[in-house]
Design a protein around this motif. Structure first.
Motif, PDB file in Angstrom:
ATOM      1  N   MET A 139      31.047  29.931  38.188  1.00  0.00           N
ATOM      2  CA  MET A 139      29.763  30.158  39.003  1.00  0.00           C
ATOM      3  C   MET A 139      30.299  31.145  40.061  1.00  0.00           C
ATOM      4  O   MET A 139      31.217  31.501  40.749  1.00  0.00           O
ATOM      5  N   TYR A 140      29.268  32.508  40.062  1.00  0.00           N
ATOM      6  CA  TYR A 140      29.507  33.400  40.742  1.00  0.00           C
ATOM      7  C   TYR A 140      28.889  33.407  42.094  1.00  0.00           C
ATOM      8  O   TYR A 140      27.578  32.583  42.030  1.00  0.00           O
ATOM      9  N   LYS A 141      29.055  33.808  43.065  1.00  0.00           N
ATOM     10  CA  LYS A 141      28.365  33.640  44.431  1.00  0.00           C
ATOM     11  C   LYS A 141      28.906  35.145  45.345  1.00  0.00           C
ATOM     12  O   LYS A 141      29.884  35.763  44.925  1.00  0.00           O
ATOM     13  N   LEU A 142      28.263  35.278  46.236  1.00  0.00           N
ATOM     14  CA  LEU A 142      28.492  36.535  47.225  1.00  0.00           C
ATOM     15  C   LEU A 142      29.849  36.130  47.794  1.00  0.00           C
ATOM     16  O   LEU A 142      30.073  35.059  48.296  1.00  0.00           O
ATOM     17  N   LEU A 143      30.608  37.233  47.860  1.00  0.00           N
ATOM     18  CA  LEU A 143      31.823  37.208  48.468  1.00  0.00           C
ATOM     19  C   LEU A 143      31.731  37.080  50.096  1.00  0.00           C
ATOM     20  O   LEU A 143      30.947  38.030  50.825  1.00  0.00           O
ATOM     21  N   LYS A 144      31.959  36.118  50.778  1.00  0.00           N
ATOM     22  CA  LYS A 144      31.806  36.111  52.115  1.00  0.00           C
ATOM     23  C   LYS A 144      32.666  37.058  53.067  1.00  0.00           C
ATOM     24  O   LYS A 144      33.613  37.445  52.654  1.00  0.00           O
ATOM     25  N   LYS A 145      32.091  38.007  53.729  1.00  0.00           N
ATOM     26  CA  LYS A 145      32.578  39.060  54.624  1.00  0.00           C
ATOM     27  C   LYS A 145      33.493  38.218  55.430  1.00  0.00           C
ATOM     28  O   LYS A 145      33.444  37.219  56.068  1.00  0.00           O
ATOM     29  N   GLY A 146      34.765  38.930  55.529  1.00  0.00           N
ATOM     30  CA  GLY A 146      36.000  38.596  56.330  1.00  0.00           C
ATOM     31  C   GLY A 146      37.005  37.765  55.638  1.00  0.00           C
ATOM     32  O   GLY A 146      37.905  37.310  56.078  1.00  0.00           O
TER      33      GLY A 146
END
Length: 148
Positions: A139-146
């Protein structure tokens, strides 16, 4: 032969295959006047031995790199669609992203005509650029900032 099978000009086939050569998914060998393309095995792709690249033909290799860059630039158009999908829907598998791109991008000036494998390579590039992440479940998801 490949241009006839894909119903594309020889120039377009060389351009598109140049991307895959550059990504080390496909290797190219010249036999007389013909270019022979073959998939790189997983063991070759994972090794640091890049002997499958024909270092004797520098012009051809430079062409593959520049064409690969053009293909990569072409794929960047779809990045905003992918980021939007993942922003709204959380996480998605490759096939769902592919289906949604085919549905939503078909009516715009950029027609989405990529294969799931081409999309997978592009999504992996976005993961390397730390824009996306992929879980063990695919599953692809946005990389969380930080979060590093």
């Amino acid at each position: 032969e490949l241009s006839a099978e894909a119903a594309m000009s020889e120039e377009m086939v060389r351009k598109r295959m140049g991307f895959w050569v550059n990504q080390r998914v496909v290797q190219v060998n010249r036999v007389g006047e013909d270019m022979i393309y073959s998939l790189v095995s997983a063991s070759d792709a994972n090794s640091n031995d890049h002997s499958f690249i024909d270092h004797n033909d520098d012009d051809e290799q430079e062409l593959a790199v520049s064409l690969g860059a053009h293909e990569e630039e072409e794929m960047k158009v779809y990045e905003s669609y992918i980021v939007g999908m993942l922003s709204n829907l959380g996480q998605l598998p490759l096939q769902r992203i592919h289906t949604m791109l085919k549905t939503f991008v078909s009516g715009s000036e950029h027609n989405y005509d990529k294969t799931p494998n081409q999309l997978a390579v592009f999504l992996q590039q976005l993961c390397k650029e730390e824009k996306l992440e992929v879980g063990p479940d695919g599953m692809y998801k946005l990389l969380k900032k930080g979060a590093k």
